[in-house]
Design an enzyme around this catalytic site. Sequence first.
Site, PDB file in Angstrom:
ATOM      1  N   ASN A  68     -10.124   2.039  10.176  1.00 16.28           N
ATOM      2  CA  ASN A  68      -9.054   1.960  11.127  1.00 16.28           C
ATOM      3  C   ASN A  68      -9.116   2.787  11.828  1.00 16.28           C
ATOM      4  OD1 ASN A  68      -4.952   2.671  11.446  1.00 16.28           O
ATOM      5  ND2 ASN A  68      -7.285   1.323  12.862  1.00 16.28           N
ATOM      6  N   THR A  69      -9.344   3.975  11.669  1.00 17.96           N
ATOM      7  CA  THR A  69      -9.388   5.378  13.036  1.00 17.96           C
ATOM      8  C   THR A  69     -10.559   4.706  13.592  1.00 17.96           C
ATOM      9  OG1 THR A  69      -8.189   6.756  11.810  1.00 17.96           O
ATOM     10  CG2 THR A  69      -9.341   7.271  13.555  1.00 17.96           C
TER      11      THR A  69
ATOM     12  N   GLY B 169      -8.208   9.991   9.693  1.00 17.95           N
ATOM     13  CA  GLY B 169      -8.570  10.316  10.557  1.00 17.95           C
ATOM     14  C   GLY B 169      -9.099  11.169  11.069  1.00 17.95           C
TER      15      GLY B 169
ATOM     16  N   ALA C  61     -10.143   5.871   3.889  1.00 23.27           N
ATOM     17  CA  ALA C  61      -9.526   7.351   4.959  1.00 23.27           C
ATOM     18  C   ALA C  61     -11.207   7.194   4.739  1.00 23.27           C
ATOM     19  CB  ALA C  61      -8.654   8.116   4.609  1.00 23.27           C
ATOM     20  N   GLY C  62     -10.671   8.490   6.261  1.00 25.23           N
ATOM     21  CA  GLY C  62     -11.879   8.994   5.892  1.00 25.23           C
ATOM     22  C   GLY C  62     -13.407   8.753   6.963  1.00 25.23           C
TER      23      GLY C  62
ATOM     24  N   LYS D 292       0.845  -1.363  -0.108  1.00 25.41           N
ATOM     25  CA  LYS D 292       0.080  -0.045   0.566  1.00 25.41           C
ATOM     26  C   LYS D 292       0.638   1.075  -0.043  1.00 25.41           C
ATOM     27  CE  LYS D 292      -3.631   2.576   2.268  1.00 25.41           C
ATOM     28  NZ  LYS D 292      -4.122   3.428   3.682  1.00 25.41           N
TER      29      LYS D 292
END
Lengths: 257, 380
Positions: A204-205, A156, A182-183, A95
């Site tokens: 993830n976050t 994030g 992301a996001g 990645k």
Amino acid sequence: MLNIAGRNFRSRLFTGTGKFSSAAVMRAALEASGSEMVTVALRRVDLADPADDIMSVLDRERFFFLPNTSGARDAAEAVRLAKLARAVGGTNWLKLEVTPDPRTLLPDPVETLKATEQLVADGFVVLPYINADPILALRLQDVGAAAVMPLGSPIGTNQGLQTRLQVEIIIEQARVPVVVDAGLGLPSHAAEAMELGADAVLVNTAIAVASDPVMMARAFAAAVDAGRLAYEAGPGERRSQAEASSPVQGLDFLRDE
Amino acid sequence: MNNVTGQAVPPFRLPEFSQLQARIAASTPADVERALRRPRRSDTDLAALLSAAAEPRLAEMADLAGRLTRQRFGRVIQLYAPLYLSSFCANRCLYCGFSVENRIERRVLALEEAEKEALILARRGFSHILLVAGEAPARLGVDYLAELATRLRHRFASIAIEVQPLTRDEYARLFAAGITGVAVYQETYDRRTYDQVHIAGLKADYDRRLEIPARVALAGMREVGLGALLGLADWRAEGLALGLHLAYLRKLAWRTAVTISFPRLRPAAGGFAPLVPVSEKNLSQLLFALRLFDEDVGLVLSTREEVRFRDGMIGLAPTRYSAGSCTIPGGYGDTGATGEQFSIGDSRSIEEVAAAIRAKGFDPVRKDWDAVFQQAGSQQ
């Protein structure tokens, strides 16, 4: 069944290993998510160490590890990291993250394209993380990226699919799988991306920082499944406008011959 | 085949024509309804819009197609003229006036003559021209085209060609010489009919021809023109095949714009009668369906069609009209010349066509490109 570069994935939820309160919580959450692909930051793990605190708690039978170049500021750094990862970890999957701005961690399109071109030529399976730029996505496919990973909003931020219009175009034009990465802060965000036709999402976050990461992982798994099912089911159209009205101009001029 | 960065690209695979026909025939009024309502349409929707089940909805299709066309292209019609360079042809094709066995007066223009003809068009106000020649490389090859383009590029905004298929390197060379578009029509996507009407010559090879548009795009041309000659096989399935070919090119070569032409068979030397009837109503459905399928594709209407139809279609789907056309090499300067490829349905001058376009509230655009784009010698 999702196929990236010849490898099949039943789950369309990809996960990450950062920001968890402990390795044990991470393990429980990732197992609950049903995810089969988990990305690990090369700067965080020691691929050569069997006792590495992240790698050792995750079942390699269950999870395919996708090393990422998080922290690389330009193509040269990313390529160096990738080669190191391949040498010690034996994996040619990557990645690609090139993020020169430590504040926003937004990806650098110029360096990402450059690095992808070099890495593909060197035999890597490259999944580049990009801003949701359709032209960049096309250029990356042209140089042989195995997938493209446009962001939903800055990493994030948990803001969801702020880039919806561009992601729609990327999906429509894509010749390789599109992974929204992301996001995505809520299961509904992930479902929305899947309903649009994204091939997978990476979260993830939102899982790692939830009060109950295990429960949130299950929620995301269900949302990704639901969104994918909805996409495959072919939803009906919203009826707001575009009601075909009576024509402004007749077709009387047409001959039936 | 490889793309600009050397990555291998897949060839175009088209299902059997009969399968395309079956898909269209299976469409229900509910499928048509769904296709009309969608914000973006799949090839399944295209099949529905091409079907007989869509015929009662033709007026709605026209309305939607008109709205999409105006939104994407504005209230604008581009004008161009064909310039016939040579009527020599090595192919034997049953439908074409230039077919090798037809006894017509044949000509290939000398470079000076071609230049003279082009200047007549430039004086008439054309800045987009399409150079047309029968497929006879020995009479008219790449050297000729490159030289002519070099002579003409500063007088025209854009120069396109419709000649025999060339190699990728040859296309790249012509691009550098100032040619930005290539039209290469499959004529019919039905293999069986194709073999019936293409008797001899290189054009008789269906598969060889099918891959040319991708080659054109990958060679870096800015525009590639697809087309089906209407009257050879089932127009509905031709429409679906064109849509699939278009979608393939969009994925394969995103830098290249695509146009589609819909020449209906016109009287020509050889006396070939259409194998299947295609009415104006059919042609309009085909145009509307393709516009609803792809908002960005250029749709070309030539002077094969009659004034009434061409004027009626302004603002509904087509984006580009030829005008003041003559299909005889040398015919612009020498009005007594004979040996046409086909006869014309709209013989108005460019001024008259432009006036008709204005009368409909549209702008007849004569220049929408500039040779300066290529002077940097960019090969991308």
